[in-house]
Motif scaffolding. Structure first.
Motif, PDB file in Angstrom:
ATOM      1  N   LEU A 122      -9.700   3.613  -1.433  1.00 13.96           N
ATOM      2  CA  LEU A 122      -8.686   3.055  -0.542  1.00 13.96           C
ATOM      3  C   LEU A 122      -9.181   1.857   0.278  1.00 13.96           C
ATOM      4  O   LEU A 122      -8.477   0.849   0.360  1.00 13.96           O
ATOM      5  CB  LEU A 122      -8.105   4.135   0.371  1.00 13.96           C
ATOM      6  N   LEU A 178      -9.536   8.669  -2.770  1.00  8.89           N
ATOM      7  CA  LEU A 178      -9.616   8.267  -1.373  1.00  8.89           C
ATOM      8  C   LEU A 178     -10.766   7.295  -1.128  1.00  8.89           C
ATOM      9  O   LEU A 178     -10.635   6.367  -0.332  1.00  8.89           O
ATOM     10  CB  LEU A 178      -9.766   9.505  -0.475  1.00  8.89           C
ATOM     11  N   LEU A 202       0.806  -1.219   0.000  1.00  6.76           N
ATOM     12  CA  LEU A 202       0.000   0.000   0.000  1.00  6.76           C
ATOM     13  C   LEU A 202       0.838   1.268   0.000  1.00  6.76           C
ATOM     14  O   LEU A 202       0.291   2.365  -0.077  1.00  6.76           O
ATOM     15  CB  LEU A 202      -0.921   0.007   1.221  1.00  6.76           C
ATOM     16  N   SER A 228      -7.363  -1.738   0.013  1.00  2.00           N
ATOM     17  CA  SER A 228      -6.772  -2.323   1.222  1.00  2.00           C
ATOM     18  C   SER A 228      -7.309  -3.720   1.478  1.00  2.00           C
ATOM     19  O   SER A 228      -6.546  -4.646   1.777  1.00  2.00           O
ATOM     20  CB  SER A 228      -7.073  -1.441   2.438  1.00  2.00           C
ATOM     21  N   LEU A 233      -4.847   7.574  -6.368  1.00  2.51           N
ATOM     22  CA  LEU A 233      -5.976   6.715  -6.060  1.00  2.51           C
ATOM     23  C   LEU A 233      -7.013   7.568  -5.352  1.00  2.51           C
ATOM     24  O   LEU A 233      -6.700   8.222  -4.357  1.00  2.51           O
ATOM     25  CB  LEU A 233      -5.536   5.571  -5.136  1.00  2.51           C
TER      26      LEU A 233
END
Length: 173
Positions: free
Chosen positions: A158, A155, A15, A162, A153
């Motif tokens: 995310l 937000l 990440l 993840s 990316l």
């Protein structure tokens, strides 16, 4: 290093663009002390699981460095040599077998001299230098110059990214 720690390190590097590995100077050169086991796992999983769009930085922070005894150039050369051996030993897909590790990973070294209560100046100076590398875009060794515009990316994406990265790492065990 425990498997969980390796998994978390892999997740973090997936990440981000950088992983900092804290190594004590007295342990440098040993497989576990230099965290080569985690580096092996990270390199192996990175090339197998993830499309690497940019070079990942792995910064070894060498603690309690003694400039009177230790030679920074020799240590850095030894580190690059050992990383090269790790890379050579990893089973790679055919399209990656001829590439050096430097195409995917930038191995760096930063030293922090031992904290001595009678003389904290060297330690404080070394930590401040590391901080500038991370936060000051005008610093010549600023760590994120090449990454600032390389990958964006939204937000809102995310959490999905993840979750997908974590799932891919866990299912690869």
């Amino acid at each position: 290093m425990q498997n969980f720690e390796k998994t978390v390190a892999m997740y973090a590097l997936s990440l981000s663009n950088m992983l900092i590995v804290n190594v004590w100077a007295k342990s440098f050169g040993t497989f576990e002390g230099t965290q080569y086991s985690i580096l092996t796992k990270i390199m192996d999983m990175s090339i197998k699981m993830f499309k690497q769009e940019s070079i990942k930085t792995i910064l070894f922070c060498l603690r309690d460095f003694n400039e009177d005894i230790d030679n920074i150039q020799n240590i850095h050369e030894q580190l690059k040599k050992e990383v090269g051996k790790i890379w050579d030993d990893i089973k790679k897909p055919a399209n990656l077998s001829k590439h050096p590790y430097t195409k995917f990973f930038d191995i760096q070294l930063h030293t922090i001299r031992k904290y001595k209560p009678a003389n904290t100046a060297n330690f404080v100076e070394d930590v401040a230098t590391l901080r500038r590398r991370m936060t000051d875009s005008t610093d010549p060794k600023y760590q994120f110059k090449m990454f600032e515009a390389s990958y964006t990316l939204p937000l809102c994406d995310l959490p999905t990214l993840s979750k997908n990265v974590w799932t891919a790492i866990i299912e690869n065990k």
